[in-house]
Design a protein around this motif. Sequence first.
Motif, PDB file in Angstrom:
ATOM      1  N   VAL A  89       0.931  -1.030  -0.098  1.00  0.00           N
ATOM      2  CA  VAL A  89      -0.026   0.055  -0.103  1.00  0.00           C
ATOM      3  C   VAL A  89       1.067   1.319  -0.049  1.00  0.00           C
ATOM      4  CG1 VAL A  89      -1.734   1.244   1.130  1.00  0.00           C
ATOM      5  CG2 VAL A  89      -1.951  -1.089   1.171  1.00  0.00           C
ATOM      6  N   ILE A  90       0.892   2.082  -0.914  1.00  0.00           N
ATOM      7  CA  ILE A  90       1.616   3.386  -0.985  1.00  0.00           C
ATOM      8  C   ILE A  90       0.917   4.613  -1.208  1.00  0.00           C
ATOM      9  CG2 ILE A  90       3.417   4.570  -2.498  1.00  0.00           C
ATOM     10  CD1 ILE A  90       3.681   1.760  -3.942  1.00  0.00           C
ATOM     11  N   LYS A 129       5.740 -11.421  -8.927  1.00  0.00           N
ATOM     12  CA  LYS A 129       4.702 -12.059  -9.180  1.00  0.00           C
ATOM     13  C   LYS A 129       3.773 -12.242  -7.901  1.00  0.00           C
ATOM     14  CE  LYS A 129       6.477 -13.180 -13.362  1.00  0.00           C
ATOM     15  NZ  LYS A 129       6.434 -12.102 -14.520  1.00  0.00           N
ATOM     16  N   ASN A 130       2.447 -12.367  -8.252  1.00  0.00           N
ATOM     17  CA  ASN A 130       1.295 -12.600  -7.281  1.00  0.00           C
ATOM     18  C   ASN A 130       1.526 -11.672  -6.016  1.00  0.00           C
ATOM     19  OD1 ASN A 130       0.826 -15.098  -8.771  1.00  0.00           O
ATOM     20  ND2 ASN A 130       2.665 -16.098  -7.892  1.00  0.00           N
ATOM     21  N   LYS A 131       1.722 -10.513  -6.217  1.00  0.00           N
ATOM     22  CA  LYS A 131       1.448  -9.676  -5.293  1.00  0.00           C
ATOM     23  C   LYS A 131       0.750  -8.421  -5.580  1.00  0.00           C
ATOM     24  CE  LYS A 131       6.599  -9.571  -3.736  1.00  0.00           C
ATOM     25  NZ  LYS A 131       6.361 -10.302  -2.381  1.00  0.00           N
ATOM     26  N   ARG A 132      -0.043  -8.052  -4.680  1.00  0.00           N
ATOM     27  CA  ARG A 132      -1.305  -6.903  -4.967  1.00  0.00           C
ATOM     28  C   ARG A 132      -0.871  -5.548  -4.342  1.00  0.00           C
ATOM     29  NH1 ARG A 132      -7.424  -7.708  -2.316  1.00  0.00           N
ATOM     30  NH2 ARG A 132      -8.408  -6.537  -3.571  1.00  0.00           N
ATOM     31  N   ALA A 133      -1.267  -4.389  -5.134  1.00  0.00           N
ATOM     32  CA  ALA A 133      -0.702  -3.116  -4.860  1.00  0.00           C
ATOM     33  C   ALA A 133      -1.884  -2.175  -4.769  1.00  0.00           C
ATOM     34  CB  ALA A 133       0.474  -2.843  -5.491  1.00  0.00           C
ATOM     35  N   PHE A 134      -1.861  -1.235  -3.709  1.00  0.00           N
ATOM     36  CA  PHE A 134      -2.886  -0.182  -3.581  1.00  0.00           C
ATOM     37  C   PHE A 134      -2.001   1.058  -3.811  1.00  0.00           C
ATOM     38  CE2 PHE A 134      -5.087  -4.081  -2.128  1.00  0.00           C
ATOM     39  CZ  PHE A 134      -6.293  -3.884  -2.484  1.00  0.00           C
ATOM     40  N   ILE A 135      -2.553   2.003  -4.571  1.00  0.00           N
ATOM     41  CA  ILE A 135      -1.986   3.567  -4.421  1.00  0.00           C
ATOM     42  C   ILE A 135      -2.995   4.308  -3.970  1.00  0.00           C
ATOM     43  CG2 ILE A 135      -1.165   5.264  -5.952  1.00  0.00           C
ATOM     44  CD1 ILE A 135      -0.272   3.192  -8.055  1.00  0.00           C
ATOM     45  N   ALA A 136      -2.758   4.948  -2.957  1.00  0.00           N
ATOM     46  CA  ALA A 136      -3.540   6.027  -2.486  1.00  0.00           C
ATOM     47  C   ALA A 136      -2.965   7.439  -2.944  1.00  0.00           C
ATOM     48  CB  ALA A 136      -3.476   6.151  -0.509  1.00  0.00           C
ATOM     49  N   SER A 137      -3.821   7.767  -3.828  1.00  0.00           N
ATOM     50  CA  SER A 137      -3.355   9.106  -4.682  1.00  0.00           C
ATOM     51  C   SER A 137      -4.127  10.197  -4.181  1.00  0.00           C
ATOM     52  CB  SER A 137      -3.639   8.623  -6.211  1.00  0.00           C
ATOM     53  OG  SER A 137      -3.515   9.849  -7.089  1.00  0.00           O
ATOM     54  N   ALA A 138      -3.239  11.306  -3.920  1.00  0.00           N
ATOM     55  CA  ALA A 138      -3.756  12.507  -3.714  1.00  0.00           C
ATOM     56  C   ALA A 138      -3.209  13.867  -4.805  1.00  0.00           C
ATOM     57  CB  ALA A 138      -3.715  13.134  -2.273  1.00  0.00           C
ATOM     58  N   ARG A 139      -4.056  14.748  -5.265  1.00  0.00           N
ATOM     59  CA  ARG A 139      -3.839  15.664  -6.095  1.00  0.00           C
ATOM     60  C   ARG A 139      -4.309  16.822  -5.916  1.00  0.00           C
ATOM     61  NH1 ARG A 139      -4.765  12.019 -11.599  1.00  0.00           N
ATOM     62  NH2 ARG A 139      -2.915  10.520 -11.305  1.00  0.00           N
ATOM     63  N   ILE A 160       2.079   2.852 -11.499  1.00  0.00           N
ATOM     64  CA  ILE A 160       1.582   1.705 -12.244  1.00  0.00           C
ATOM     65  C   ILE A 160       2.513   0.982 -13.018  1.00  0.00           C
ATOM     66  CG2 ILE A 160      -0.387   1.123 -13.638  1.00  0.00           C
ATOM     67  CD1 ILE A 160      -2.052   3.206 -12.299  1.00  0.00           C
ATOM     68  N   GLY A 161       3.082   1.765 -13.880  1.00  0.00           N
ATOM     69  CA  GLY A 161       4.211   1.423 -15.131  1.00  0.00           C
ATOM     70  C   GLY A 161       5.293   0.550 -14.302  1.00  0.00           C
ATOM     71  N   LEU A 162       5.594   1.218 -13.219  1.00  0.00           N
ATOM     72  CA  LEU A 162       6.881   0.892 -12.464  1.00  0.00           C
ATOM     73  C   LEU A 162       6.418  -0.411 -11.667  1.00  0.00           C
ATOM     74  CD1 LEU A 162       8.458   0.762  -9.357  1.00  0.00           C
ATOM     75  CD2 LEU A 162       9.816   0.970 -11.358  1.00  0.00           C
ATOM     76  N   LEU A 163       5.325  -0.580 -11.035  1.00  0.00           N
ATOM     77  CA  LEU A 163       5.082  -1.948 -10.246  1.00  0.00           C
ATOM     78  C   LEU A 163       4.812  -3.069 -11.523  1.00  0.00           C
ATOM     79  CD1 LEU A 163       2.238  -0.173  -7.819  1.00  0.00           C
ATOM     80  CD2 LEU A 163       4.603  -1.344  -7.356  1.00  0.00           C
ATOM     81  N   SER A 164       4.192  -2.548 -12.529  1.00  0.00           N
ATOM     82  CA  SER A 164       3.960  -3.458 -13.584  1.00  0.00           C
ATOM     83  C   SER A 164       5.255  -4.023 -14.019  1.00  0.00           C
ATOM     84  CB  SER A 164       3.142  -3.064 -14.956  1.00  0.00           C
ATOM     85  OG  SER A 164       2.917  -3.997 -15.905  1.00  0.00           O
ATOM     86  N   THR A 171      -2.987  -3.879  -9.620  1.00  0.00           N
ATOM     87  CA  THR A 171      -2.978  -2.771  -8.721  1.00  0.00           C
ATOM     88  C   THR A 171      -4.091  -1.766  -8.699  1.00  0.00           C
ATOM     89  OG1 THR A 171      -0.541  -2.492  -9.411  1.00  0.00           O
ATOM     90  CG2 THR A 171      -1.510  -0.429  -8.669  1.00  0.00           C
ATOM     91  N   THR A 172      -4.457  -1.432  -7.685  1.00  0.00           N
ATOM     92  CA  THR A 172      -5.820  -0.658  -7.670  1.00  0.00           C
ATOM     93  C   THR A 172      -5.472   0.736  -7.202  1.00  0.00           C
ATOM     94  OG1 THR A 172      -7.134  -2.637  -6.977  1.00  0.00           O
ATOM     95  CG2 THR A 172      -7.915  -0.447  -6.235  1.00  0.00           C
ATOM     96  N   VAL A 173      -6.143   1.862  -7.651  1.00  0.00           N
ATOM     97  CA  VAL A 173      -5.618   3.279  -7.357  1.00  0.00           C
ATOM     98  C   VAL A 173      -6.906   3.860  -6.761  1.00  0.00           C
ATOM     99  CG1 VAL A 173      -5.303   5.547  -8.272  1.00  0.00           C
ATOM    100  CG2 VAL A 173      -3.997   3.639  -9.235  1.00  0.00           C
ATOM    101  N   VAL A 174      -6.643   4.357  -5.778  1.00  0.00           N
ATOM    102  CA  VAL A 174      -7.685   5.169  -4.815  1.00  0.00           C
ATOM    103  C   VAL A 174      -7.455   6.393  -5.023  1.00  0.00           C
ATOM    104  CG1 VAL A 174      -8.773   5.402  -2.615  1.00  0.00           C
ATOM    105  CG2 VAL A 174      -8.438   3.038  -3.211  1.00  0.00           C
ATOM    106  N   ARG A 175      -8.197   7.329  -5.494  1.00  0.00           N
ATOM    107  CA  ARG A 175      -7.932   8.578  -6.033  1.00  0.00           C
ATOM    108  C   ARG A 175      -8.642   9.824  -5.192  1.00  0.00           C
ATOM    109  NH1 ARG A 175      -9.103   8.538 -11.128  1.00  0.00           N
ATOM    110  NH2 ARG A 175      -7.046   7.560 -11.648  1.00  0.00           N
ATOM    111  N   ALA A 176      -8.003  10.922  -4.871  1.00  0.00           N
ATOM    112  CA  ALA A 176      -8.689  12.081  -4.390  1.00  0.00           C
ATOM    113  C   ALA A 176      -8.177  13.155  -5.119  1.00  0.00           C
ATOM    114  CB  ALA A 176      -8.710  11.961  -2.936  1.00  0.00           C
TER     115      ALA A 176
END
Length: 202
Positions: A89-90, A129-139, A160-164, A171-176
């Motif tokens: 989780v980033i 491989k076989n890892k899951r990521a979440f990005i808490a994005s704020a702008r 997203i590109g780097l993780l891929s 990868t799931t992005v949660v954005r505000a």
Amino acid sequence: MQLLHLDSSLLGTHSVSRNLSSDIVARLVKLQPELRVIYRDLADDPALHLSGAHLAAWQGIDNKDKVLIDDLFKGTAYMDELLGADIVVIGAPMYNLSIPTPLKAWIDRIAVAGKTFHYTATGPEGLLKNKRAFIASARGGVYSAGSPAAALEHHESYLIGLLSFLGITDTTVVRAEGVAFSPEAKEEAVTQARRAIAAITA
């Protein structure tokens, strides 16, 4: 199961990305109570940016600089934590159209050929491989697809590109975003992000 939680905002308790990343972790722990959480505040305790001294040390050249030696150990810990994580989780605010420099310093320690990716006859291949990521994005502004400023977005797309590239494709992005427009816009953006967090499934 292990979760690696990273924050990179300089704003402390006032940070939207920190609050959202914490909410994501809380949601995931609720769904999977057995998760062991490892936390890194990259802004509070950043790694040094790469230098010639780092490269020399990696090539076996002796160095007595305690600051550098401690930093090399920190980089090793970063790598071990990532390799051992099932979920990452980033918390990542947008700074100057991209990511905060402490987060980039972390990336420079974990994006290592032979460790998290390797080169093949057909090109690079991610090893995480076989890892899951979440990005808490704020702008502060609005840079999502379809907005007038979308071409300036080098923030989520980079992560997203780097993780891929490293093999993490789930990868799931949660954005505000638009949080600097007004208090009302910030509140609405955070409310929408929290709805997305509440919808996360195991």
